[in-house]
Motif scaffolding. Structure first.
Motif, PDB file in Angstrom:
ATOM      1  N   ARG A   9     -14.517  -0.701 -35.791  1.00 22.26           N
ATOM      2  CA  ARG A   9     -13.109  -0.354 -35.567  1.00 22.26           C
ATOM      3  C   ARG A   9     -12.946   0.843 -34.648  1.00 22.26           C
ATOM      4  NH1 ARG A   9     -12.974  -4.596 -36.316  1.00 22.26           N
ATOM      5  NH2 ARG A   9     -12.144  -5.844 -38.006  1.00 22.26           N
ATOM      6  N   ARG A  10     -14.023   1.621 -34.490  1.00 20.39           N
ATOM      7  CA  ARG A  10     -13.987   2.778 -33.594  1.00 20.39           C
ATOM      8  C   ARG A  10     -15.252   2.753 -32.731  1.00 20.39           C
ATOM      9  NH1 ARG A  10     -10.616   6.759 -34.182  1.00 20.39           N
ATOM     10  NH2 ARG A  10     -12.100   8.329 -33.454  1.00 20.39           N
ATOM     11  N   CYS A  38     -10.473  -2.997 -31.516  1.00 23.43           N
ATOM     12  CA  CYS A  38     -10.921  -1.679 -31.954  1.00 23.43           C
ATOM     13  C   CYS A  38     -10.257  -0.555 -31.167  1.00 23.43           C
ATOM     14  CB  CYS A  38     -12.435  -1.582 -31.787  1.00 23.43           C
ATOM     15  SG  CYS A  38     -12.972  -1.827 -30.074  1.00 23.43           S
TER      16      CYS A  38
END
Length: 372
Positions: A9-10, A38
């Motif tokens: 997600r990051r 993301c």
């Protein structure tokens, strides 16, 4: 192993060099964002970071001039330790290290490792062992040479990130065009008559095309076309004035007149950009403006991407040639080829041909020259 990336997600994208380099990575960054939905942070140099607000796919930036690429800053070790802490605090799920084949990616790889980022993807010529979780052996330039855009796209494809839109990404703020027009009028340019951009400014002296040849080319272009010539740049006002004065007639200096957002719109509205190989040619590619490039024999993988273009080459003076053995290998292979030379005559001829082409057909592009 690709399944691990689906949970990301990051993602941190490490691209710590110049504006043009970051722009060439934008299709790969788009692939990451579209595939994994993301948050994208880029680690960029102070030079590269100037274009970050104009790239829609980038959510955030960490600005740092690392000591292993050519930048304007010289950080001390204490600052480097602070950067590692900042990256740890970012809690990134993955890091993608983008690099030119002539760069050593190991310092950037080590940076991601020290920041304890769980997934780490990069090309690397040497075996990185535990420093990378996803290692792609780097075969360039000894086996083949790809365009930088394809190099980056094929890197992220290794973890399942793909996109059907391979165009360079840049935001254009059309609302600024009236402001740009006002500044153009201040230079003496007549907006009712055709004009093209000449961009002689370079970030490295080895890419510099001689002022006398710019002047000679400009005079020949002026004689062959009815175009006004606008000489641009950021920190080259004296050079731009010298070129404009040397050309004479409808040639005007606009060096230092436009910020980056305005320059993007200016290039978008120009029928043709004539430039050395620097960030402006990648801005032009992103906004679909035809480009004629005066290309120093340096990096063949950095030609304009997916835009109408013509590349003319000139040699790098011996004292300025790279001491990097990888670059020297490519230079020797360049020397064995018959390349179209950037002379004032060929520049004027190519300018006229490209103006005729864009007048006859709009929206077309030629694929970059296949390299082997």
């Amino acid at each position: 192993m690709k399944n691990e990336w689906k949970k990301c997600r990051r993602i941190l994208c490490i691209r710590p060099d110049n504006i043009g380099d970051l722009l060439m990575s934008t299709p790969a960054i788009r692939a990451l964002k579209q595939t994994f939905n993301c948050h994208i942070t880029v680690l960029a140099s102070s030079l590269g970071a100037t274009v970050v607000p104009e790239v829609p796919e980038i959510d955030d930036a960490i600005v740092f001039d690392v000591p292993w690429v050519q930048t304007t800053g010289t950080p001390d070790p204490a600052q480097f330790s602070q950067l590692v802490k900042q990256l740890k605090d970012g809690r990134f799920d993955a890091a993608v290290i983008f690099s030119v084949y002539s760069q050593n990616p190991m310092p950037s790889i080590m940076l991601a490792y020290l920041a304890e980022i769980p997934l780490r993807l990069a090309y690397c010529r040497e075996n990185p062992y535990q420093l990378l979780t996803h290692w792609i052996p780097d075969e360039e330039p000894y086996t083949f040479i790809r365009h930088q855009v394809m190099r980056d796209l094929e890197l992220v494809a290794q973890v399942g990130a793909v996109t059907d839109k391979q165009q360079l990404s840049i935001r254009t703020r059309e609302i600024l065009w009236p402001v740009v027009c006002e500044k153009l009028l201040l230079t003496g340019l007549d907006l009712r008559r055709p004009w093209i951009i000449l961009h002689p400014e370079v970030s490295e002296q080895k890419r510099k095309y001689p002022v006398k040849d710019w002047i000679a080319a400009g005079r020949k272009i002026r004689a062959a076309t009815n175009c006004q010539l606008l000489i641009t740049g950021k920190n080259n006002a004296a050079e731009a004035r010298e070129i404009a004065a040397g050309i004479g007639g409808p040639a005007f200096s606009a060096a230092g007149l436009f910020d980056l957002e305005e320059l993007i719109i200016l290039i978008k509205h120009a029928p043709l950009l004539l430039s050395v190989n620097t960030g402006t040619i990648h801005i032009a590619a992103a906004v679909h403006t035809p480009v004629l490039v005066l290309y120093a024999l340096t990096n063949p993988q950095h030609t304009p991407w997916r835009v109408t273009n013509k590349v003319l080459y000139f040699d790098v003076p011996a004292p300025l040639q790279s001491k990097n053995e990888v670059v020297k290998h490519v230079y020797r292979s360049f020397s064995a080829e018959k390349l179209p030379l950037a002379t004032p005559d060929t520049i004027a001829e190519a300018t006229l041909a490209m103006l005729e082409l864009t007048a006859a057909s709009s929206g077309s592009f030629e694929e970059p020259h296949a390299l082997s």
